[in-house]
Scaffold this motif. Structure first.
Motif, PDB file in Angstrom:
ATOM      1  N   LEU A 254     -21.695 123.881  19.753  1.00 26.60           N
ATOM      2  CA  LEU A 254     -20.788 122.841  20.260  1.00 26.60           C
ATOM      3  C   LEU A 254     -20.115 123.252  21.565  1.00 26.60           C
ATOM      4  N   PRO A 255     -19.512 124.456  21.677  1.00 28.39           N
ATOM      5  CA  PRO A 255     -18.990 124.875  22.981  1.00 28.39           C
ATOM      6  C   PRO A 255     -20.080 124.961  24.056  1.00 28.39           C
TER       7      PRO A 255
ATOM      8  N   SER B 225     -11.802 130.667  32.725  1.00 32.11           N
ATOM      9  CA  SER B 225     -10.488 130.804  33.357  1.00 32.11           C
ATOM     10  C   SER B 225     -10.139 129.730  34.367  1.00 32.11           C
ATOM     11  N   LEU B 226     -11.078 129.393  35.252  1.00 29.06           N
ATOM     12  CA  LEU B 226     -10.730 128.462  36.323  1.00 29.06           C
ATOM     13  C   LEU B 226     -10.943 127.007  35.941  1.00 29.06           C
ATOM     14  N   MET B 227     -11.494 126.723  34.767  1.00 26.59           N
ATOM     15  CA  MET B 227     -12.009 125.381  34.495  1.00 26.59           C
ATOM     16  C   MET B 227     -10.934 124.306  34.413  1.00 26.59           C
ATOM     17  N   PHE B 228      -9.897 124.517  33.601  1.00 27.70           N
ATOM     18  CA  PHE B 228      -8.904 123.452  33.423  1.00 27.70           C
ATOM     19  C   PHE B 228      -8.241 123.050  34.745  1.00 27.70           C
ATOM     20  N   PRO B 229      -7.619 123.986  35.487  1.00 26.48           N
ATOM     21  CA  PRO B 229      -6.948 123.559  36.718  1.00 26.48           C
ATOM     22  C   PRO B 229      -7.905 123.068  37.792  1.00 26.48           C
ATOM     23  N   THR B 230      -9.135 123.589  37.803  1.00 21.90           N
ATOM     24  CA  THR B 230     -10.098 123.171  38.829  1.00 21.90           C
ATOM     25  C   THR B 230     -10.595 121.759  38.559  1.00 21.90           C
ATOM     26  N   ILE B 231     -10.939 121.476  37.312  1.00 24.13           N
ATOM     27  CA  ILE B 231     -11.324 120.094  36.972  1.00 24.13           C
ATOM     28  C   ILE B 231     -10.163 119.155  37.271  1.00 24.13           C
TER      29      ILE B 231
ATOM     30  N   VAL C 249      -7.344 115.784  23.915  1.00 23.96           N
ATOM     31  CA  VAL C 249      -7.717 115.336  22.569  1.00 23.96           C
ATOM     32  C   VAL C 249      -9.046 115.957  22.144  1.00 23.96           C
ATOM     33  N   GLY C 250      -9.840 116.420  23.114  1.00 25.32           N
ATOM     34  CA  GLY C 250     -11.077 117.127  22.770  1.00 25.32           C
ATOM     35  C   GLY C 250     -10.806 118.305  21.857  1.00 25.32           C
TER      36      GLY C 250
ATOM     37  N   ALA D 222     -15.002 115.485  31.618  1.00 25.08           N
ATOM     38  CA  ALA D 222     -15.250 116.929  31.703  1.00 25.08           C
ATOM     39  C   ALA D 222     -14.073 117.718  31.137  1.00 25.08           C
ATOM     40  N   GLN D 223     -12.853 117.243  31.398  1.00 24.15           N
ATOM     41  CA  GLN D 223     -11.675 117.936  30.885  1.00 24.15           C
ATOM     42  C   GLN D 223     -11.635 117.899  29.368  1.00 24.15           C
ATOM     43  N   MET D 224     -12.040 116.777  28.793  1.00 23.64           N
ATOM     44  CA  MET D 224     -12.054 116.660  27.342  1.00 23.64           C
ATOM     45  C   MET D 224     -12.998 117.694  26.733  1.00 23.64           C
ATOM     46  N   PHE D 225     -14.179 117.845  27.328  1.00 23.57           N
ATOM     47  CA  PHE D 225     -15.146 118.810  26.814  1.00 23.57           C
ATOM     48  C   PHE D 225     -14.694 120.239  27.088  1.00 23.57           C
ATOM     49  N   TYR D 226     -14.008 120.479  28.215  1.00 25.59           N
ATOM     50  CA  TYR D 226     -13.528 121.836  28.476  1.00 25.59           C
ATOM     51  C   TYR D 226     -12.500 122.268  27.428  1.00 25.59           C
ATOM     52  N   VAL D 227     -11.516 121.414  27.179  1.00 24.14           N
ATOM     53  CA  VAL D 227     -10.469 121.783  26.220  1.00 24.14           C
ATOM     54  C   VAL D 227     -11.080 122.004  24.839  1.00 24.14           C
ATOM     55  N   ALA D 228     -12.049 121.153  24.472  1.00 24.88           N
ATOM     56  CA  ALA D 228     -12.733 121.338  23.193  1.00 24.88           C
ATOM     57  C   ALA D 228     -13.386 122.712  23.132  1.00 24.88           C
ATOM     58  N   ALA D 229     -14.073 123.110  24.204  1.00 25.61           N
ATOM     59  CA  ALA D 229     -14.754 124.409  24.237  1.00 25.61           C
ATOM     60  C   ALA D 229     -13.754 125.555  24.154  1.00 25.61           C
ATOM     61  N   GLN D 230     -12.653 125.436  24.884  1.00 24.14           N
ATOM     62  CA  GLN D 230     -11.636 126.496  24.881  1.00 24.14           C
ATOM     63  C   GLN D 230     -11.043 126.683  23.488  1.00 24.14           C
TER      64      GLN D 230
END
Length: 437
Positions: free
Chosen positions: A414-415, A353-359, A384-385, A259-267
């Motif tokens: 994609l996002p 906003s909350l996604m990275f630290p929450t995941i 790496v995403g 999930a973190q990989m996909f979040y960073v990609a989206a951001q």
């Protein structure tokens, strides 16, 4: 029964000092995003080739996250921070020869080295913040610390939009809004490149000096021992093999890395290609970057709102709700051609906003403290995403038109896919929590 404090008094100085690191890597992240569009024009690259800036930047995280964790396991969080700051400064100072040589490849190498340092900082700072207090407040504490990341990001964006982009001669346009640079002679282009590359170089050199000062401050500061470091001193550590086995069998952690990989990609896709989205509407880079700043202001404001809401709403449920909001805004950016579509794209940042630290917090919540440093490394490695998916989006944007619709709009599919996956993770993590209780 009293609720545990978010940050205990004995940890306050360390919390403030470590939290300052979040702003430092936020600056690097968000002064770099608009450079993709700048290099695309200045070096006359396709969107896909220009996005190699992001490939180099986030590829550095993938390369160095696990070595950083192994270094921290052997030594300490403090030494990990110091090495990270040193690598950050070296990468920033490499912009000096890169600009002199006018080499796009050298700029990418410089960013690659710089993010070796960021990988050390993120692998160190995130679990360090989680360890500074009660486990019950760890995710909320990390969200508070991460709120200072967009402050650094805002500084980076502001420097880009107010100092760097307006000075780029290569972005000058004619009365019709078309960029003049491609129509100039090679001699004229060469002179402009010397000027513009110096403009791009200077803020990185400046942040390199700031990072060097921070390195001295950390070297002179005393850090408290964490639970994992105390267990190490008592000989109660896990081997790397035991840690990897434990992490693999932790489903919430394992899915959290994905999930973190996909979040960073989206951001990264959202913040990098907002300039191309605006450019398609005839907006120049400096003005387009102002929309990125508006997005970051929303991101920062929402981070504090989300931290407050976590006192009353389950973090896993809140993650899914915000992912749904981000998905709806992204659909607006895809389907609506014009300024309302751009406004929808800006609105995505409120929900990210909350996604990275929450995941991050959810994934590590039930991980043994002896496994935290390596566990944190894979969550950082998931960044790496941000290296893999922006070039794919750039390839879509290069098509110009897809089925009669602007390709830049279509590229935000994609996002959207990423946010759907994050929503599913929040829901699955909530179900796992309910079953365990």
């Amino acid at each position: 029964m009293n609720k545990p404090k978010l940050v205990e008094k004995k940890y306050l100085f360390t919390f403030v000092l470590v939290t300052s690191l979040f702003a430092l890597w936020g600056f690097a992240n968000d002064i770099t995003n608009p450079m993709v569009a700048a290099f695309q024009t200045l070096m006359e690259l396709t969107a896909a080739k220009a996005s190699m800036v992001q490939f180099a930047f986030y590829g550095g995280y993938a390369t160095m996250a696990v070595p950083a964790a192994l270094f921290i396991r052997r030594y300490s969080y403090k030494k990990g921070v110091m090495l990270g700051l040193a690598l950050y400064a070296i990468g920033a100072f490499l912009f000096i020869p890169a600009a002199s040589l006018q080499s796009f490849a050298f700029f990418c190498v410089s960013l690659y080295v710089l993010t070796f340092g960021l990988a050390f900082l993120e692998t160190t700072a995130n679990p360090f913040i989680l360890s500074l207090g009660d486990k019950a407040t760890s995710t909320q504490r990390l969200n508070l610390a991460q709120a200072f990341n967009p402050m650094g990001s805002l500084c980076g964006m502001s420097v880009a939009s107010l100092i760097v982009l307006p000075q780029l001669i290569s972005d000058k346009r004619d009365a019709a809004g078309q960029i003049i640079f491609p129509m100039l002679s090679e001699t004229e282009k060469a002179g402009i490149r010397v000027h513009d590359l110096a403009v791009i170089r200077n803020p990185y050199v400046a942040i390199g000096l700031v990072v060097t000062v921070m390195l001295v401050v950390f070297a002179l500061s005393k850090m408290p021992k964490t639970d994992s470091e105390e267990k190490k001193a008592a000989g109660l550590t896990h081997t790397a093999k035991e840690t990897l086995t434990n992490l693999w069998h932790n489903v919430v952690y394992r899915e959290g890395v994905l999930a973190q990989m996909f979040y960073v990609a989206a951001q990264i896709m959202t913040w990098t290609f907002i300039i191309q989205y605006a450019d398609n509407l005839g907006i120049n880079k400096a003005t387009a970057q102002m929309y990125n700043i508006a997005a970051m202001v929303m991101f920062l404001s929402s981070r504090f709102i989300a931290t407050f809401l976590m006192r009353y709403v389950n973090t896993r449920v809140l993650l899914s709700i915000f992912a749904i909001g981000a998905s709806l805004c992204t659909i607006g950016a895809i389907c609506i051609v014009g300024m309302p579509g751009l406004y929808s794209l800006v609105g995505v940042s409120f929900f990210m906003s909350l996604m990275f630290p929450t995941i991050y917090g959810i994934a590590l919540e039930d991980v043994d403290s002896r496994d935290t440093s390596l566990g944190a490394a894979f969550l950082v490695m998931a960044i790496v995403g941000g290296a893999i998916m922006p070039p794919l989006q750039g390839m879509i944007i290069d098509q110009k038109i897809i089925f009669g619709h602007p390709a830049v709009n279509v590229s935000f599919v994609l996002p959207l896919l990423c946010f759907i996956i994050i929503c599913a993770y929040g829901y699955r993590a909530y179900k796992a929590q309910k079953q365990a209780s």
